[in-house]
Enzyme design. Structure first.
Site, PDB file in Angstrom:
ATOM      1  N   GLU A  77      14.574  -0.712 -16.597  1.00  0.00           N
ATOM      2  CA  GLU A  77      13.368  -1.533 -16.480  1.00  0.00           C
ATOM      3  C   GLU A  77      12.345  -1.054 -17.503  1.00  0.00           C
ATOM      4  O   GLU A  77      11.449  -1.782 -17.856  1.00  0.00           O
ATOM      5  CB  GLU A  77      12.796  -1.407 -15.056  1.00  0.00           C
ATOM      6  CG  GLU A  77      11.595  -2.296 -14.743  1.00  0.00           C
ATOM      7  CD  GLU A  77      10.233  -1.715 -15.130  1.00  0.00           C
ATOM      8  OE1 GLU A  77       9.249  -2.433 -14.994  1.00  0.00           O
ATOM      9  OE2 GLU A  77      10.140  -0.548 -15.572  1.00  0.00           O
ATOM     10  N   HIS A  96      19.238   1.099  -2.582  1.00  0.00           N
ATOM     11  CA  HIS A  96      18.202   1.355  -3.587  1.00  0.00           C
ATOM     12  C   HIS A  96      17.023   1.985  -2.853  1.00  0.00           C
ATOM     13  O   HIS A  96      16.603   1.484  -1.805  1.00  0.00           O
ATOM     14  CB  HIS A  96      17.783   0.044  -4.263  1.00  0.00           C
ATOM     15  CG  HIS A  96      16.503   0.188  -5.021  1.00  0.00           C
ATOM     16  ND1 HIS A  96      16.337   1.161  -5.989  1.00  0.00           N
ATOM     17  CD2 HIS A  96      15.313  -0.474  -4.943  1.00  0.00           C
ATOM     18  CE1 HIS A  96      15.107   1.079  -6.469  1.00  0.00           C
ATOM     19  NE2 HIS A  96      14.464   0.104  -5.855  1.00  0.00           N
ATOM     20  N   CYS A 123      15.237  -2.994 -10.806  1.00  0.00           N
ATOM     21  CA  CYS A 123      16.089  -1.859 -10.401  1.00  0.00           C
ATOM     22  C   CYS A 123      17.546  -2.244 -10.222  1.00  0.00           C
ATOM     23  O   CYS A 123      18.368  -1.395  -9.888  1.00  0.00           O
ATOM     24  CB  CYS A 123      15.587  -1.262  -9.088  1.00  0.00           C
ATOM     25  SG  CYS A 123      13.872  -0.797  -9.137  1.00  0.00           S
TER      26      CYS A 123
HETATM   27  P1  HMG Z   1       0.477   2.038   1.284  1.00  0.00           P
HETATM   28  O1  HMG Z   1      -0.209   0.751   1.538  1.00  0.00           O
HETATM   29  O2  HMG Z   1      -0.323   3.065   0.585  1.00  0.00           O
HETATM   30  O3  HMG Z   1       0.999   2.731   2.591  1.00  0.00           O
HETATM   31  O4  HMG Z   1       1.736   1.743   0.429  1.00  0.00           O
HETATM   32  P2  HMG Z   1       1.017   2.222   4.116  1.00  0.00           P
HETATM   33  O5  HMG Z   1      -0.368   2.268   4.646  1.00  0.00           O
HETATM   34  O6  HMG Z   1       1.796   0.948   4.237  1.00  0.00           O
HETATM   35  O7  HMG Z   1       1.824   3.435   4.746  1.00  0.00           O
HETATM   36  C1  HMG Z   1       3.156   3.654   4.392  1.00  0.00           C
HETATM   37  C2  HMG Z   1       3.872   4.181   5.618  1.00  0.00           C
HETATM   38  O8  HMG Z   1       3.329   5.468   5.946  1.00  0.00           O
HETATM   39  C3  HMG Z   1       3.674   3.313   6.879  1.00  0.00           C
HETATM   40  O9  HMG Z   1       4.885   3.366   7.590  1.00  0.00           O
HETATM   41  C4  HMG Z   1       2.602   4.066   7.648  1.00  0.00           C
HETATM   42  O10 HMG Z   1       2.635   3.829   9.052  1.00  0.00           O
HETATM   43  C5  HMG Z   1       2.963   5.497   7.327  1.00  0.00           C
HETATM   44  P3  HMG Z   1       5.659   1.995   7.986  1.00  0.00           P
HETATM   45  O11 HMG Z   1       4.735   1.245   8.860  1.00  0.00           O
HETATM   46  O12 HMG Z   1       5.890   1.266   6.675  1.00  0.00           O
HETATM   47  O13 HMG Z   1       6.931   2.462   8.575  1.00  0.00           O
HETATM   48  N1  HMG Z   1       1.865   6.438   7.449  1.00  0.00           N
HETATM   49  C6  HMG Z   1       1.994   7.665   8.002  1.00  0.00           C
HETATM   50  N2  HMG Z   1       3.049   8.294   8.532  1.00  0.00           N
HETATM   51  C7  HMG Z   1       2.873   9.573   8.999  1.00  0.00           C
HETATM   52  N3  HMG Z   1       1.673  10.195   8.952  1.00  0.00           N
HETATM   53  C8  HMG Z   1       0.577   9.595   8.431  1.00  0.00           C
HETATM   54  C9  HMG Z   1       0.728   8.279   7.919  1.00  0.00           C
HETATM   55  N4  HMG Z   1      -0.122   7.407   7.333  1.00  0.00           N
HETATM   56  C10 HMG Z   1       0.585   6.278   7.050  1.00  0.00           C
HETATM   57  N5  HMG Z   1      -0.591  10.241   8.395  1.00  0.00           N
HETATM   58  C11 HMG Z   1       3.781   0.833  -0.328  1.00  0.00           C
HETATM   59  C12 HMG Z   1       3.095   1.606   0.793  1.00  0.00           C
HETATM   60  C13 HMG Z   1       5.256   0.897  -0.128  1.00  0.00           C
HETATM   61  C14 HMG Z   1       3.292  -0.600  -0.301  1.00  0.00           C
HETATM   62  C15 HMG Z   1       3.411   1.497  -1.691  1.00  0.00           C
HETATM   63  O14 HMG Z   1       3.959   2.792  -1.759  1.00  0.00           O
HETATM   64  C16 HMG Z   1       3.839   0.702  -2.897  1.00  0.00           C
HETATM   65  O15 HMG Z   1       3.168  -0.244  -3.313  1.00  0.00           O
HETATM   66  N6  HMG Z   1       4.983   1.092  -3.533  1.00  0.00           N
HETATM   67  C17 HMG Z   1       5.523   0.402  -4.701  1.00  0.00           C
HETATM   68  C18 HMG Z   1       6.334  -0.823  -4.304  1.00  0.00           C
HETATM   69  C19 HMG Z   1       7.618  -0.476  -3.629  1.00  0.00           C
HETATM   70  O16 HMG Z   1       8.130   0.622  -3.734  1.00  0.00           O
HETATM   71  N7  HMG Z   1       8.223  -1.464  -2.932  1.00  0.00           N
HETATM   72  C20 HMG Z   1       9.480  -1.279  -2.259  1.00  0.00           C
HETATM   73  C21 HMG Z   1      10.344  -2.538  -2.189  1.00  0.00           C
HETATM   74  S1  HMG Z   1      10.521  -3.328  -3.776  1.00  0.00           S
HETATM   75  C22 HMG Z   1      11.707  -2.366  -4.605  1.00  0.00           C
HETATM   76  O17 HMG Z   1      12.363  -1.571  -4.010  1.00  0.00           O
HETATM   77  C23 HMG Z   1      11.860  -2.578  -6.078  1.00  0.00           C
HETATM   78  C24 HMG Z   1      11.199  -1.539  -6.958  1.00  0.00           C
HETATM   79  O18 HMG Z   1      11.943  -0.347  -6.925  1.00  0.00           O
HETATM   80  C25 HMG Z   1      11.072  -2.078  -8.397  1.00  0.00           C
HETATM   81  C26 HMG Z   1      12.287  -2.619  -9.114  1.00  0.00           C
HETATM   82  O19 HMG Z   1      13.078  -3.398  -8.565  1.00  0.00           O
HETATM   83  O20 HMG Z   1      12.370  -2.323 -10.344  1.00  0.00           O
HETATM   84  C27 HMG Z   1       9.799  -1.190  -6.512  1.00  0.00           C
END
Ligand code: HMG
Length: 385
Positions: free
Chosen positions: A80, A234, A112
């Site tokens: 990518e 992935h 990815c």
């Molecule tokens: P965020 O908004 O900062 O985090 O981003 P959140 O508030 O959604 O919290 C994440 C998790 O942590 C949640 O768990 C919370 O409850 C938990 P869930 O409800 O999801 O099970 N949490 C806690 N746990 C324990 N103790 C605490 C605590 N606080 C919160 N104190 C987001 C999360 C994934 C959106 C962000 O990291 C992001 O934008 N990442 C980039 C996008 C991504 O990775 N997407 C994944 C799917 S797409 C994909 O896989 C393709 C990709 O690889 C690209 C490609 O294809 O080339 C990205």
């Protein structure tokens, strides 16, 4: 011919590492959000003289040292984060590794997902010409904007795989399930050096793609989930695989356990997202574990935002262990040079200086190849030893 698949597999990563506990401390975030919430501990960061080319060549070198270049007539470079809009990054690797000139070399792109396309294309080529081998290399640097939700899910890594007949590690089975849909979950316009992402949408798009690919896999005669011993996903962050595995279990009507995902997450938790390489790092971690996998069937879910998903299976070969490199990945991860938070952010800002000015890069990497700089708008690479 007893099958086609992965004959050898080797991993490389970046020179530096950032402990996510440091990021949590500096951003005022509970570290459990990273360690438990998204399931990540560290992320690899390339040195200024590393990029997808140097990591890819470093990953492929041990394969060529073991097997030579005989029969390699195709190099498929999946990424990518390519370094040129026209020329395949594979050509720089081809030159660094002194591969034969009788070779087709190209770059594959679909976020990815593209390494999986590379493996499927390679099995087709080998089916027609069983004496040939295809070098498929997945190499990526995952970069998001500083302060964005994606920042803790960056990383860098490469996996090189030699695809051939009578494979020593894994025979790829022919049934495969695919799913494509146009969705704006993650993308990177040509003028951006960091990805844009709708985090929440990306998670639902991933899970939709998983269900779609699984249904297509079953419709084409794929085995039931109860006949698959392990599944590799992935892993943009390791918790995503946990969500996916639970979802697949519900969808397929076969109970799954989050514990199944602990071993395939071992390398990803320390490397971070490595986009096209991430799924195959999960495979590397599973193969390197203490479990005897000979004869076992592994399922793979490959996802690339935008989006394309594919579900396929493979059987582990008897005697696969003698083709592994025990301890090499943990040793490479332990050898990374730690960064403090300020140094990490400085590197992030400095990482995309453009190509219009000649420059030489500082020598930092311990890897076998380095990005030496830009001269006449051309990227220059060289061996380090
Ligand atoms: P965020 O908004 O900062 O985090 O981003 P959140 O508030 O959604 O919290 C994440 C998790 O942590 C949640 O768990 C919370 O409850 C938990 P869930 O409800 O999801 O099970 N949490 C806690 N746990 C324990 N103790 C605490 C605590 N606080 C919160 N104190 C987001 C999360 C994934 C959106 C962000 O990291 C992001 O934008 N990442 C980039 C996008 C991504 O990775 N997407 C994944 C799917 S797409 C994909 O896989 C393709 C990709 O690889 C690209 C490609 O294809 O080339 C990205």
């Amino acid at each position: 011919m007893s099958g086609i698949g992965i004959h050898d597999l080797s991993v490389a990563t970046g020179h530096h590492v950032l402990d996510l506990a440091l990021m949590a401390e500096h951003l005022g975030i509970d570290p459990a959000k990273y360690h438990v919430g998204i399931g990540q501990d560290e992320m690899s960061i390339p040195a200024p003289d590393e990029d997808v080319v140097t990591m890819a060549a470093a990953a492929a070198l041990p394969i060529l040292e073991r097997h030579g270049t005989d029969g390699i007539r195709t190099v498929l470079f999946a990424t990518e984060s390519g370094i040129d809009q026209s020329k395949s990054a594979g050509l720089f690797v081809h030159q660094l590794l002194e591969l034969p000139s009788a070779c087709r070399v190209l770059e594959l792109k679909q976020a990815c997902y593209s390494a999986t396309a590379g493996i499927q294309l390679a099995t087709g080529l080998v089916q027609r010409h069983p004496e040939e081998r295809v070098l498929v290399i997945a190499s990526d640097v995952a970069r998001y904007a500083l302060g964005s939700s994606g920042e803790p899910t960056q990383g860098a890594g490469a996996v090189a795989m030699l695809i051939g007949a009578d494979p020593a590690i894994l025979e790829v089975e022919s049934v495969t399930g695919v799913h494509a849909t146009d969705v704006d979950d993650f993308w990177r316009p040509n003028d951006h050096d960091t990805a844009l992402v709708d985090g929440r949408l990306s998670i639902t798009a991933y899970l939709t793609s998983l269900r779609g690919a699984w249904d297509d896999f079953r419709a084409h005669g794929g085995v039931g989930l109860e006949d698959i011993d392990h599944v590799c996903y992935h892993q943009p962050f390791s918790k995503m695989a946990v969500k996916a595995h639970a979802q697949l279990g519900r969808h397929a009507g076969t109970p799954t356990s989050a514990e199944d995902l602990e071993i395939p997450a071992r390398y990803n938790r320390r490397i971070g997202n490595s986009y096209s390489a991430s799924l195959y790092l999960a495979l590397a971690a599973l193969l390197d574990s203490d479990q005897d996998l000979a004869g076992r069937r592994i399922g793979f879910f490959s996802y690339g935002s935008g989006s394309v998903g594919e579900f396929f299976t493979a059987r582990v070969a008897a005697g696969y262990r003698s083709s592994l490199r025990p301890g090499s990945v943990p040793a490479a991860l332990d050898a990374r040079a730690p960064l403090d938070f300020a140094a990490y952010r400085d590197l992030h800002v400095a990482a995309a200086p453009g190509s219009s000015t000649d420059r030489a890069t500082e020598s930092v990497t311990n890897g076998p190849f380095r990005f030496a700089g830009v001269r006449g708008a051309v990227r220059r690479y060289e061996p380090t030893r």
